[in-house]
Every structure is written in C-alpha cells, then in structure tokens.
Design a protein around this motif. Structure first.
Motif, mmCIF file in Angstrom:
data_model
loop_
_atom_site.group_PDB
_atom_site.id
_atom_site.type_symbol
_atom_site.label_atom_id
_atom_site.label_comp_id
_atom_site.label_asym_id
_atom_site.label_seq_id
_atom_site.Cartn_x
_atom_site.Cartn_y
_atom_site.Cartn_z
ATOM 1 N N ASP A 58 2.389 3.714 -1.383
ATOM 2 C CA ASP A 58 3.155 3.589 -0.364
ATOM 3 C C ASP A 58 4.331 4.786 -0.429
ATOM 4 O OD1 ASP A 58 5.969 2.590 -0.421
ATOM 5 O OD2 ASP A 58 4.517 0.863 -0.928
ATOM 6 N N PHE A 59 4.977 5.197 0.657
ATOM 7 C CA PHE A 59 5.917 6.091 1.041
ATOM 8 C C PHE A 59 6.856 5.978 -0.125
ATOM 9 C CE2 PHE A 59 10.207 7.201 2.531
ATOM 10 C CZ PHE A 59 9.818 8.617 2.973
ATOM 11 N N ARG A 60 7.468 4.893 -0.647
ATOM 12 C CA ARG A 60 8.246 4.871 -1.680
ATOM 13 C C ARG A 60 8.099 5.613 -2.900
ATOM 14 N NH1 ARG A 60 8.871 -1.363 -1.961
ATOM 15 N NH2 ARG A 60 6.595 -1.114 -1.797
ATOM 16 N N ALA A 86 1.219 11.198 -12.392
ATOM 17 C CA ALA A 86 -0.151 10.983 -12.461
ATOM 18 C C ALA A 86 -1.092 12.008 -11.897
ATOM 19 C CB ALA A 86 -0.604 9.670 -11.453
ATOM 20 N N PRO A 87 -0.879 13.262 -12.598
ATOM 21 C CA PRO A 87 -1.407 14.618 -12.215
ATOM 22 C C PRO A 87 -3.104 14.524 -12.101
ATOM 23 C CG PRO A 87 -0.741 14.850 -14.348
ATOM 24 C CD PRO A 87 -0.314 13.316 -13.967
ATOM 25 N N GLU A 88 -3.795 13.774 -12.767
ATOM 26 C CA GLU A 88 -5.358 13.374 -12.749
ATOM 27 C C GLU A 88 -5.745 12.877 -11.275
ATOM 28 O OE1 GLU A 88 -7.664 13.341 -16.693
ATOM 29 O OE2 GLU A 88 -5.891 11.815 -16.569
ATOM 30 N N PHE A 89 -4.807 12.404 -10.646
ATOM 31 C CA PHE A 89 -5.337 11.445 -9.448
ATOM 32 C C PHE A 89 -4.639 12.128 -8.186
ATOM 33 C CE2 PHE A 89 -5.648 8.532 -12.842
ATOM 34 C CZ PHE A 89 -6.611 7.636 -12.281
ATOM 35 N N GLU A 90 -5.639 11.972 -7.192
ATOM 36 C CA GLU A 90 -5.054 12.369 -5.916
ATOM 37 C C GLU A 90 -4.214 11.154 -5.245
ATOM 38 O OE1 GLU A 90 -7.405 13.064 -1.532
ATOM 39 O OE2 GLU A 90 -8.444 13.196 -3.495
ATOM 40 N N ILE A 91 -3.051 11.622 -4.794
ATOM 41 C CA ILE A 91 -2.173 10.504 -4.400
ATOM 42 C C ILE A 91 -2.308 10.261 -3.065
ATOM 43 C CG2 ILE A 91 0.214 9.869 -4.415
ATOM 44 C CD1 ILE A 91 -0.985 10.465 -7.156
ATOM 45 N N ILE A 92 -2.423 8.938 -2.341
ATOM 46 C CA ILE A 92 -2.711 8.756 -1.177
ATOM 47 C C ILE A 92 -1.496 7.794 -0.685
ATOM 48 C CG2 ILE A 92 -4.307 7.444 0.393
ATOM 49 C CD1 ILE A 92 -6.426 8.647 -1.083
ATOM 50 N N ASP A 93 -1.054 8.157 0.386
ATOM 51 C CA ASP A 93 -0.034 7.142 1.049
ATOM 52 C C ASP A 93 -0.804 6.057 1.971
ATOM 53 O OD1 ASP A 93 1.838 5.748 2.390
ATOM 54 O OD2 ASP A 93 3.314 7.237 3.150
ATOM 55 N N ALA A 94 -0.789 4.862 1.330
ATOM 56 C CA ALA A 94 -1.965 3.727 2.195
ATOM 57 C C ALA A 94 -1.263 2.799 2.716
ATOM 58 C CB ALA A 94 -2.975 3.205 0.924
ATOM 59 N N GLY A 95 0.291 3.089 2.736
ATOM 60 C CA GLY A 95 1.070 1.976 3.453
ATOM 61 C C GLY A 95 0.822 0.704 2.764
ATOM 62 N N GLY A 104 5.202 3.212 -11.280
ATOM 63 C CA GLY A 104 5.785 2.305 -10.143
ATOM 64 C C GLY A 104 5.043 1.083 -9.725
ATOM 65 N N GLY A 105 5.411 0.459 -8.836
ATOM 66 C CA GLY A 105 4.661 -0.726 -8.365
ATOM 67 C C GLY A 105 3.802 -0.389 -7.324
ATOM 68 N N GLU A 106 3.147 -1.473 -6.818
ATOM 69 C CA GLU A 106 2.238 -1.359 -5.501
ATOM 70 C C GLU A 106 1.231 -0.148 -5.649
ATOM 71 O OE1 GLU A 106 2.625 -3.861 -3.235
ATOM 72 O OE2 GLU A 106 4.406 -4.558 -4.592
ATOM 73 N N THR A 107 0.355 -0.341 -6.526
ATOM 74 C CA THR A 107 -0.389 0.642 -6.551
ATOM 75 C C THR A 107 -2.170 0.402 -6.767
ATOM 76 O OG1 THR A 107 -1.099 2.855 -7.733
ATOM 77 C CG2 THR A 107 -0.432 1.131 -9.187
ATOM 78 N N THR A 108 -2.932 0.983 -6.228
ATOM 79 C CA THR A 108 -4.525 0.677 -6.398
ATOM 80 C C THR A 108 -5.024 1.939 -6.843
ATOM 81 O OG1 THR A 108 -4.088 -0.956 -4.627
ATOM 82 C CG2 THR A 108 -6.379 -0.343 -5.515
ATOM 83 N N LEU A 109 -5.862 1.834 -7.931
ATOM 84 C CA LEU A 109 -6.743 3.028 -8.239
ATOM 85 C C LEU A 109 -8.000 2.883 -7.771
ATOM 86 C CD1 LEU A 109 -5.572 3.609 -12.041
ATOM 87 C CD2 LEU A 109 -4.368 4.498 -9.812
#
Ligand SMILES: [Mn+2]
Length: 353
Positions: A52-54, A63-72, A35-40
C-alpha cells in the motif's frame, strides 16, 4: 539464477501457473522488500508485489525484479483481477488464515488452489553467500553480548536485568532487535527449556541458562550458554559435561548426506548412556535464517538430508525437575565435508564466584 528464477523453476516442476506469497519472510526472500503488508503474485511471466501507499517507494527501491502495485488494504480484490487466467495456483497453506482463504477462493473461483507451503521454504533452507555473511554477523553480535554478560552478571541480579543487558549489548553492536523472547532461567527454573526471563534473582548454587539471539539485517542468530553461580556439586559438573560431550558429538555428526534424524540420534545416545535420556525431551536443533525456526530440523523424525549451505543449531539439554538444567547451543554451517561452527563463545564450564 536469481531467487525469482529459482522459484519459477520450482513452479514449472510442480506444474503451477501462479504462486501467492503472504508469509513476510518468504516475500522478503524472493523480492528483497523488507517492509510489511505485502503479497507477491508470481507467474512464469509476471512478478507482482502488492503493497500500500506507505511502502511504494521502498518497494520500488528494494524489489527491482517486481512490478509494484498499490493495492490499498485489500490485496484479494487486486489478486482476483490479475489472476484471471491462472488455472493452478499455489499458496502457503500453513500461513493463510481461514477468513483470508475464503476471500482468496472467491477471487479465484475458476482455478484450482493448491497448498504448497514448502515451495519457498525449501529454497530458503540452502543459504547463499550473502545470507551466510549476514548470519555470521548476527552470530558474532550474540557472541559479543555473551562476552559482555560474563563481565556484568552478579548474584542478586534478576533474570530480566540479565536479559535486558544482553539485548542492550546486541542493539549497540548493530542488531535491530532480539530474534525471540530471551530465555534467562536460573536455579530450578533452568529445568524449564523455555523459561523466559522472570523477576527471580540469581543466587549462589544455581545454574543460569541464557538462550538469546540477534536479528541483523533480517537474519537471526540463536545461542544458549549455561553458567554456574557459586560452588558446584559433582552432579552439576557431571550433567554439564554430559551435555557438552553430546553437543560436541552432535556437531561432529553434521555432514551433507546425513538426515536430521541420524544427527539427533548421535547426541541423544550420549545423553541416554549417561542415564539422563528421560530429561532430554526436545529435538537437537533447527535451521535458522530469516526466521528463528526453519526447516530442516535435527530431531527424531527428520528425514531430510543435510546439504551444504544449510545453517542449523545443535542444542542438546538435560532438564531435571526441581533441580535444574543445562543446554548448550551453537549454530553451524553445513559444508562440503562436514560443518563449520559459527558460534565462537566459550563453552567450557564457567563458574561465577
Ligand atoms: Mn535454538
């Protein structure tokens, strides 16, 4: 080793505590999230994916190896909170904007920020078997589109119509889109290496160059073929044969341990010997993968050694102003002994009556 583990190895070697990824292809490569709008934000212990929420559900699934954070919409505030401890923070200096870098610097005022744009791109330059499979598919789709084009090209068609037909063929075959703005250039326009499709109609007595490619599950292909419409003169054949011979010699020269500079020189020498050296003004090729143009390249300056698993184009051309031009491009996979040509579309001199 997973890509995330390889990345941590690189960070460890470079003495980096944390690395921030904003370039979409790098984010997708390391996390799997498309998806778009991502920062690792990656440290030796943590792997965070800010979105973000979308995109939360999609990111969790991909992305099972990553902790997903809703950062707006403001990833920098979240980054500064999670990055409190980091001392040496790497980032993509070739991608972040000036404005964003200001915010980034404010959030990490205690840390040393180090531009390391090649950290992920070096990993990406060696394709794994799953990536090679997707590139093969993207190449196959482009080959099929060229086959269909051979059946439909007619005198009087516009370059735009030809480009549109190529795109339809590829979308029907499963491509999510074209991998760049297609080049369809006929007549004297074929002397423009990057002449995107125009409303010009194809006429008799002209070269027609088509440079296009597909995106298949994120991976790009890139092919160029030049055909002739009508009755060619000797010079048309001579220029075509010269480019084809240079292209074949370039492919022969691709092997692990060679530099991009050496391979470029082999093809370039053939064009120079035929007297057209001044009309081949670009590099011989570039790598492809999640992006259409990746490193390493084949050109006069490239010092990097080719390695098995690299996927690279071989695309010499001759462009004579006010006359016309020819380019022939295949994608090859560097193997243990040399290379495998992935592109299967015919490249003998094709003439439309
Ligand atoms: Mn290309």
């Amino acid at each position: 080793m997973s890509r995330l583990q390889q990345m941590r190895q690189q960070m460890h070697n470079g003495n980096i505590d944390a690395y921030v990824v904003m370039r979409p292809e790098n984010g997708r490569y390391l996390s799997g999230f498309s998806g778009g709008e991502t920062t690792l934000y990656i440290t030796l212990e943590k792997a965070l994916l800010l979105t973000d929420f979308r995109y939360i559900e999609q990111a969790k699934a991909q992305a099972p190896e990553f902790e997903i954070i809703d950062a707006g919409q403001d990833h920098f505030t979240t980054l500064s909170e999670v990055g409190q401890q980091a001392q040496r923070v790497g980032f993509e200096g070739d991608f972040i904007t000036y404005v964003d870098f200001g915010k980034f610097k404010d959030g990490f005022s205690q840390a040393e920020l180090i531009s390391l744009p090649d950290l992920v791109s070096h990993l990406r330059s060696i394709k794994d078997s799953s990536e090679i499979e997707l590139i093969r598919q993207a190449v196959k789709i482009a080959d099929m589109a060229f086959d269909e084009a051979l059946k439909t090209i007619e005198i009087g068609q516009t370059e735009e119509e030809i480009g549109l037909n190529l795109e339809f063929s590829m979308r029907r075959a499963g491509a999510s889109g074209g991998s760049f703005d297609f080049i369809v250039a006929s007549g004297i326009r074929s002397a423009m290496p990057h002449g995107t499709a125009s409303s010009k109609r194809v006429q008799s007595g002209e070269f027609l160059t088509m440079d296009f490619g597909a995106i298949y599950q994120g991976y790009c292909s890139d092919i160029t073929r030049t055909v002739f419409i009508g009755d060619p003169e000797d010079k048309h054949r001579q220029v075509y044969d010269t480019v084809l011979a240079a292209q074949r010699a370039g492919i022969q020269a691709v092997a692990p341990g060679r530099t991009g500079k050496e391979v470029d020189a082999v093809a370039r020498a053939m064009i120079e010997k035929a007297g057209y050296g001044d009309y081949f003004g670009h590099g011989l090729g570039h790598s492809v993968g999640l992006a259409i143009h990746e490193g390493p390249n084949l050109n006069k300056r490239e010092e990097r050694l080719l390695e098995p698993g690299m996927v690279i184009t071989v695309e010499p051309g001759i462009y004579i102003p006010n006359w016309g031009g020819v380019r022939i491009e295949d994608i090859v996979l560097v193997t243990e002994n040399g290379c495998e040509v992935l592109t299967k579309a015919p490249k003998e001199f094709i003439i439309f009556e």
